[in-house]
Design a protein around this motif. Structure first.
Motif, mmCIF file in Angstrom:
data_model
loop_
_atom_site.group_PDB
_atom_site.id
_atom_site.type_symbol
_atom_site.label_atom_id
_atom_site.label_comp_id
_atom_site.label_asym_id
_atom_site.label_seq_id
_atom_site.Cartn_x
_atom_site.Cartn_y
_atom_site.Cartn_z
ATOM 1 N N GLU A 1 3.294 -2.371 11.784
ATOM 2 C CA GLU A 1 3.460 -3.817 11.608
ATOM 3 C C GLU A 1 4.930 -4.226 11.659
ATOM 4 O O GLU A 1 5.269 -5.276 12.232
ATOM 5 N N ASP A 2 5.825 -3.427 11.075
ATOM 6 C CA ASP A 2 7.257 -3.727 11.095
ATOM 7 C C ASP A 2 7.811 -3.764 12.518
ATOM 8 O O ASP A 2 8.854 -4.376 12.765
ATOM 9 N N HIS A 3 7.132 -3.110 13.449
ATOM 10 C CA HIS A 3 7.554 -3.112 14.850
ATOM 11 C C HIS A 3 6.849 -4.199 15.662
ATOM 12 O O HIS A 3 6.928 -4.215 16.896
ATOM 13 N N GLY A 4 6.151 -5.096 14.964
ATOM 14 C CA GLY A 4 5.496 -6.217 15.636
ATOM 15 C C GLY A 4 4.192 -5.869 16.321
ATOM 16 O O GLY A 4 3.678 -6.653 17.114
ATOM 17 N N LEU A 5 3.647 -4.701 16.020
ATOM 18 C CA LEU A 5 2.377 -4.277 16.607
ATOM 19 C C LEU A 5 1.248 -4.566 15.618
ATOM 20 O O LEU A 5 1.482 -4.647 14.415
ATOM 21 N N VAL A 6 0.028 -4.718 16.126
ATOM 22 C CA VAL A 6 -1.080 -5.199 15.308
ATOM 23 C C VAL A 6 -2.151 -4.118 15.130
ATOM 24 O O VAL A 6 -2.835 -3.758 16.098
ATOM 25 N N PRO A 7 -2.328 -3.616 13.906
ATOM 26 C CA PRO A 7 -3.397 -2.650 13.629
ATOM 27 C C PRO A 7 -4.771 -3.333 13.697
ATOM 28 O O PRO A 7 -4.905 -4.513 13.370
ATOM 29 N N PHE A 8 -5.785 -2.561 14.115
ATOM 30 C CA PHE A 8 -7.151 -3.086 14.151
ATOM 31 C C PHE A 8 -8.150 -1.947 13.997
ATOM 32 O O PHE A 8 -7.776 -0.776 14.023
ATOM 33 N N SER A 9 -9.398 -2.295 13.839
ATOM 34 C CA SER A 9 -10.518 -1.333 13.731
ATOM 35 C C SER A 9 -10.273 -0.285 12.648
ATOM 36 O O SER A 9 -10.432 0.914 12.875
ATOM 37 N N HIS A 10 -9.924 -0.746 11.466
ATOM 38 C CA HIS A 10 -9.767 0.157 10.326
ATOM 39 C C HIS A 10 -11.135 0.723 9.963
ATOM 40 O O HIS A 10 -12.138 0.011 9.997
ATOM 41 N N ALA A 11 -11.163 1.990 9.603
ATOM 42 C CA ALA A 11 -12.432 2.607 9.209
ATOM 43 C C ALA A 11 -12.175 3.773 8.265
ATOM 44 O O ALA A 11 -11.188 4.505 8.421
ATOM 45 N N ASP A 12 -13.034 3.891 7.287
ATOM 46 C CA ASP A 12 -13.073 5.069 6.429
ATOM 47 C C ASP A 12 -14.288 5.866 6.864
ATOM 48 O O ASP A 12 -15.371 5.299 7.034
ATOM 49 N N TYR A 13 -14.105 7.129 7.079
ATOM 50 C CA TYR A 13 -15.218 7.967 7.501
ATOM 51 C C TYR A 13 -14.968 9.374 7.004
ATOM 52 O O TYR A 13 -13.831 9.744 6.726
ATOM 53 N N ASP A 14 -15.993 10.141 6.894
ATOM 54 C CA ASP A 14 -15.862 11.516 6.457
ATOM 55 C C ASP A 14 -15.365 12.339 7.647
ATOM 56 O O ASP A 14 -16.024 12.347 8.682
ATOM 57 N N PRO A 15 -14.190 12.894 7.613
ATOM 58 C CA PRO A 15 -13.409 13.273 6.438
ATOM 59 C C PRO A 15 -12.139 12.458 6.228
ATOM 60 O O PRO A 15 -11.255 12.892 5.493
ATOM 61 N N GLY A 16 -11.951 11.293 6.856
ATOM 62 C CA GLY A 16 -10.665 10.615 6.718
ATOM 63 C C GLY A 16 -10.733 9.115 6.922
ATOM 64 O O GLY A 16 -11.800 8.515 6.873
ATOM 65 N N ARG A 17 -9.570 8.534 7.169
ATOM 66 C CA ARG A 17 -9.421 7.103 7.438
ATOM 67 C C ARG A 17 -8.650 6.946 8.737
ATOM 68 O O ARG A 17 -7.872 7.817 9.108
ATOM 69 N N ARG A 18 -8.826 5.767 9.379
ATOM 70 C CA ARG A 18 -8.144 5.559 10.658
ATOM 71 C C ARG A 18 -7.954 4.081 10.945
ATOM 72 O O ARG A 18 -8.593 3.220 10.349
ATOM 73 N N PHE A 19 -7.061 3.796 11.876
ATOM 74 C CA PHE A 19 -6.954 2.497 12.519
ATOM 75 C C PHE A 19 -6.336 2.699 13.894
ATOM 76 O O PHE A 19 -5.853 3.782 14.231
ATOM 77 N N TYR A 20 -6.383 1.646 14.695
ATOM 78 C CA TYR A 20 -5.865 1.677 16.054
ATOM 79 C C TYR A 20 -4.807 0.597 16.221
ATOM 80 O O TYR A 20 -4.753 -0.358 15.450
ATOM 81 N N PHE A 21 -3.984 0.726 17.254
ATOM 82 C CA PHE A 21 -3.067 -0.335 17.656
ATOM 83 C C PHE A 21 -2.685 -0.102 19.109
ATOM 84 O O PHE A 21 -2.803 1.004 19.637
ATOM 85 N N TYR A 22 -2.253 -1.178 19.767
ATOM 86 C CA TYR A 22 -1.710 -1.097 21.123
ATOM 87 C C TYR A 22 -0.195 -1.179 21.039
ATOM 88 O O TYR A 22 0.343 -1.991 20.280
ATOM 89 N N ASP A 23 0.495 -0.359 21.844
ATOM 90 C CA ASP A 23 1.950 -0.467 21.899
ATOM 91 C C ASP A 23 2.331 -1.582 22.875
ATOM 92 O O ASP A 23 1.478 -2.320 23.372
#
Length: 124
Positions: A90-112
Motif C-alpha cells: 500500500e505504501d507503494h501505491g499498489l492495491v491489495p485484493f482477494s484476501h483469504a484465510d485458508y488452511d494452512p495460511g493467509r494470502r492476498f494479491y496485488f498488481y504491480d
C-alpha cells in the motif's frame, strides 16, 4: 535423479530499478547482479542465495500493462509477516485484493505497475 528446484524466473518490467527496490523492501531479497541483457536490454537479478527473479527491461520501453494470464497468471511469494507486507504494498501505491484465510495460511494479491499479478502468502 534428485528433485529439481526452480532457480529463477525472468519477467519483463518497465523499470527494473523501481521493481527491484520495491521487491527488496517487501521480501528482504538482495541484488545478486545487474547488467546488459539480450537484445540490448537491461536486467537486475534480485533474490536469495540459490534463487532469484530476473527483472528484464528490453531496449524498447515497455508500454501499457500486461494482460493477466498471457501467459503468466501470477508470481507467488511467501512472506513471514503478511500484515507488514500489505503495508509495504500500500505504501507503494499498489492495491491489495482477494484476501483469504485458508488452511494452512493467509494470502492476498496485488498488481504491480506493469500489471503483473503477485500473490503474497504467509504460513506463520
Amino acid at each position: 535423479m534428485r528433485a529439481a528446484r526452480l532457480e529463477h524466473v525472468n519477467i519483463r518490467v518497465s523499470d527494473p530499478d523501481r521493481t527491484a527496490s520495491f521487491l527488496a523492501k517487501l521480501t528482504g531479497w538482495t541484488e545478486r547482479w545487474r547488467g546488459p541483457a539480450i537484445d540490448d536490454g537491461w536486467t537486475i537479478h534480485l533474490g536469495a542465495q540459490f534463487d532469484y527473479i530476473a527483472l528484464y527491461r528490453p531496449k524498447e520501453p515497455v508500454t501499457g500493462r500486461f494482460e493477466k494470464g498471457a501467459p503468466l497468471q501470477h508470481v507467488g511469494i511467501v512472506v513471514d509477516d503478511l500484515d507488514a507486507a500489505e503495508r509495504i504494498v500500500e505504501d507503494h501505491g499498489l492495491v491489495p485484493f482477494s484476501h483469504a484465510d485458508y488452511d494452512p495460511g493467509r494470502r492476498f494479491y496485488f498488481y504491480d505497475w506493469d500489471g503483473i499479478e503477485f500473490e503474497l502468502v504467509s504460513y506463520a
